[in-house]
Design an enzyme around this catalytic site. Structure first.
Site, mmCIF file in Angstrom:
data_model
loop_
_atom_site.group_PDB
_atom_site.id
_atom_site.type_symbol
_atom_site.label_atom_id
_atom_site.label_comp_id
_atom_site.label_asym_id
_atom_site.label_seq_id
_atom_site.Cartn_x
_atom_site.Cartn_y
_atom_site.Cartn_z
ATOM 1 C CD GLU A 127 4.959 -32.870 0.929
ATOM 2 O OE1 GLU A 127 4.117 -33.480 0.200
ATOM 3 O OE2 GLU A 127 4.619 -32.139 1.866
ATOM 4 C CB ALA B 234 8.315 -27.284 4.682
ATOM 5 C CD GLU C 86 2.631 -32.147 5.684
ATOM 6 O OE1 GLU C 86 3.435 -31.227 5.405
ATOM 7 O OE2 GLU C 86 2.997 -33.311 5.879
ATOM 8 N N GLY D 188 3.519 -28.595 3.319
ATOM 9 C CA GLY D 188 3.289 -28.131 4.686
ATOM 10 C C GLY D 188 2.085 -27.207 4.799
HETATM 11 N N1 CAA Z 1 9.930 -23.046 -0.176
HETATM 12 C C1 CAA Z 1 10.758 -22.034 -0.489
HETATM 13 N N2 CAA Z 1 10.516 -21.165 -1.487
HETATM 14 C C2 CAA Z 1 9.380 -21.333 -2.200
HETATM 15 C C3 CAA Z 1 8.472 -22.365 -1.924
HETATM 16 C C4 CAA Z 1 8.780 -23.250 -0.858
HETATM 17 N N3 CAA Z 1 7.961 -24.252 -0.506
HETATM 18 N N4 CAA Z 1 7.450 -22.281 -2.809
HETATM 19 C C5 CAA Z 1 7.707 -21.215 -3.593
HETATM 20 N N5 CAA Z 1 8.874 -20.642 -3.236
HETATM 21 C C6 CAA Z 1 9.511 -19.470 -3.824
HETATM 22 C C7 CAA Z 1 10.082 -19.782 -5.192
HETATM 23 O O1 CAA Z 1 11.385 -20.355 -5.088
HETATM 24 C C8 CAA Z 1 10.098 -18.407 -5.831
HETATM 25 O O2 CAA Z 1 11.230 -17.708 -5.345
HETATM 26 P P1 CAA Z 1 12.088 -16.777 -6.367
HETATM 27 O O3 CAA Z 1 11.149 -15.685 -6.783
HETATM 28 O O4 CAA Z 1 13.225 -16.316 -5.526
HETATM 29 O O5 CAA Z 1 12.477 -17.661 -7.504
HETATM 30 C C9 CAA Z 1 8.870 -17.739 -5.249
HETATM 31 O O6 CAA Z 1 8.533 -18.477 -4.083
HETATM 32 C C10 CAA Z 1 7.679 -17.786 -6.190
HETATM 33 O O7 CAA Z 1 7.485 -19.154 -6.557
HETATM 34 P P2 CAA Z 1 7.252 -19.615 -8.080
HETATM 35 O O8 CAA Z 1 8.039 -18.758 -9.015
HETATM 36 O O9 CAA Z 1 7.514 -21.102 -8.141
HETATM 37 O O10 CAA Z 1 5.703 -19.281 -8.226
HETATM 38 P P3 CAA Z 1 4.649 -19.934 -9.240
HETATM 39 O O11 CAA Z 1 3.429 -19.088 -9.140
HETATM 40 O O12 CAA Z 1 5.256 -20.161 -10.578
HETATM 41 O O13 CAA Z 1 4.335 -21.394 -8.630
HETATM 42 C C11 CAA Z 1 3.821 -22.947 -6.867
HETATM 43 C C12 CAA Z 1 3.632 -21.515 -7.424
HETATM 44 C C13 CAA Z 1 3.120 -23.946 -7.794
HETATM 45 C C14 CAA Z 1 3.168 -22.992 -5.485
HETATM 46 C C15 CAA Z 1 5.329 -23.279 -6.810
HETATM 47 O O14 CAA Z 1 6.010 -22.230 -6.129
HETATM 48 C C16 CAA Z 1 5.644 -24.560 -6.075
HETATM 49 O O15 CAA Z 1 5.465 -25.622 -6.629
HETATM 50 N N6 CAA Z 1 6.178 -24.466 -4.841
HETATM 51 C C17 CAA Z 1 6.656 -25.597 -4.085
HETATM 52 C C18 CAA Z 1 5.521 -26.492 -3.616
HETATM 53 C C19 CAA Z 1 6.058 -27.649 -2.831
HETATM 54 O O16 CAA Z 1 6.783 -28.491 -3.346
HETATM 55 N N7 CAA Z 1 5.726 -27.737 -1.541
HETATM 56 C C20 CAA Z 1 6.175 -28.790 -0.671
HETATM 57 C C21 CAA Z 1 7.415 -28.363 0.064
HETATM 58 S S1 CAA Z 1 8.056 -29.622 1.145
HETATM 59 C C22 CAA Z 1 6.984 -29.570 2.462
HETATM 60 O O17 CAA Z 1 6.060 -28.842 2.494
HETATM 61 C C23 CAA Z 1 7.145 -30.353 3.701
HETATM 62 C C24 CAA Z 1 6.980 -31.649 3.995
HETATM 63 O O18 CAA Z 1 5.991 -32.111 4.596
HETATM 64 C C25 CAA Z 1 8.133 -32.500 3.689
#
Ligand code: CAA
Length: 255
Positions: free
Chosen positions: A129, A63, A109, A106
């Protein structure tokens, strides 16, 4: 459409998540577009199967954290944040997730809301998360536990670790693991196979299998038997069985 690319090939509709700058993070706007496209198609008798995919590098990194970060508990409850995702799960047309790269939070999911998951060898699944100070909120604690069992679900949800495609395949989260460049062709192939069958039987099969996760064995078996009986009201049942006896391919028309 801003966040999706949609293609139709006969009875198969492919939806590609397209927010590359944020690794296909699933925003509210993306969900609105997704439902706006898929719900009318779900009602169209010419639609036989959906394929949901991301890019060659990422399925979806979860998400949209930026969208959520500043919200209060009152905002989340007032909006019933994430509730419309169940409308995606409730689509009656079979959905195949074609996953390359990360399917996290997400994204995982979303894959679990699909009926088949075809994953490339580079695919990565997880519910990270806990690292954000929250828990899965689009059904992850419920679907993951039902699909892979409590021990494995808690391992992923409490540690925030990811699992690769091989592990996801061995524990039942993924239907097929294929080389990365075969993911979309394999998913489209499966979609074309499903789309060629009679729609009443396909929908009935989906509904009955899902019932296995939602009810006890006796109720589930009774439900299956009634749905099985009801299929004898369809022309597809007569056509399928007659074609078998006449040693010819069936011609299903969904009636
Ligand atoms: N939401 C918003 N932006 C996101 C994102 C997300 N879930 N995941 C990545 N991005 C953005 C980053 O902020 C980054 O933006 P900028 O270039 O502006 O800094 C861009 O995408 C590239 O991301 P990374 O630089 O982090 O890329 P990476 O290759 O180094 O890492 C990754 C990849 C391991 C997938 C890492 O991006 C990551 O850990 N992302 C988040 C994963 C996460 O925590 N997901 C759960 C979210 S909560 C949810 O899903 C819902 C729920 O059920 C509660």
């Amino acid at each position: 459409m801003n966040h999706l690319k949609v293609e139709r090939d006969g009875r198969v509709v492919t939806v590609r998540l397209h927010r590359p700058h944020v690794l296909n993070a699933l925003s509210g706007e993306l969900l609105t577009e997704l439902l706006g496209v898929l719900r009318p198609l779900d009602a169209d008798p010419e639609t036989g199967c959906f394929v949901v995919t991301g890019s060659e590098k990422v399925f979806a990194a979860g998400a949209d954290i930026k969208e959520m970060a500043g919200k209060s508990a009152v905002d989340m409850m007032a909006e019933d944040y994430f509730a419309p995702w169940e409308k995606f799960a409730d689509l009656r047309t079979p959905k195949i997730a074609a996953v390359n790269g990360p399917a996290l939070g997400g994204g995982c999911e979303l894959a679990m809301m699909c009926d088949l998951v075809v994953a490339g060898e580079s695919a990565v699944f997880g519910q990270p998360e806990i690292r954000l100070g929250v828990i899965p909120g689009i059904g992850g604690t419920q679907r993951l536990t039902r699909l892979i069992g409590r021990a494995k679900a808690l391992d992923l949800i409490l540690t925030g670790r990811t699992m690769d495609a091989r592990e996801a395949g061995s524990c039942g989260l993924v239907s097929r693991v294929v080389p990365d460049d075969r993911v979309l062709p394999e998913a489209l192939d499966a979609a074309a196979t499903i789309a060629a069958y009679g729609r009443p039987a396909v929908r009935a099969a989906r509904e009955c299998v899902d019932m296995a996760l939602e009810t006890g064995l006796r109720d589930g078996i009774r439900f299956e038997r009634r749905v099985f009986h009801a299929l004898f009201a369809t022309a597809d049942q007569r056509e399928g069985m007659t074609a078998f006896l006449e040693k010819r391919p069936p011609r299903f028309d969904g009636s």
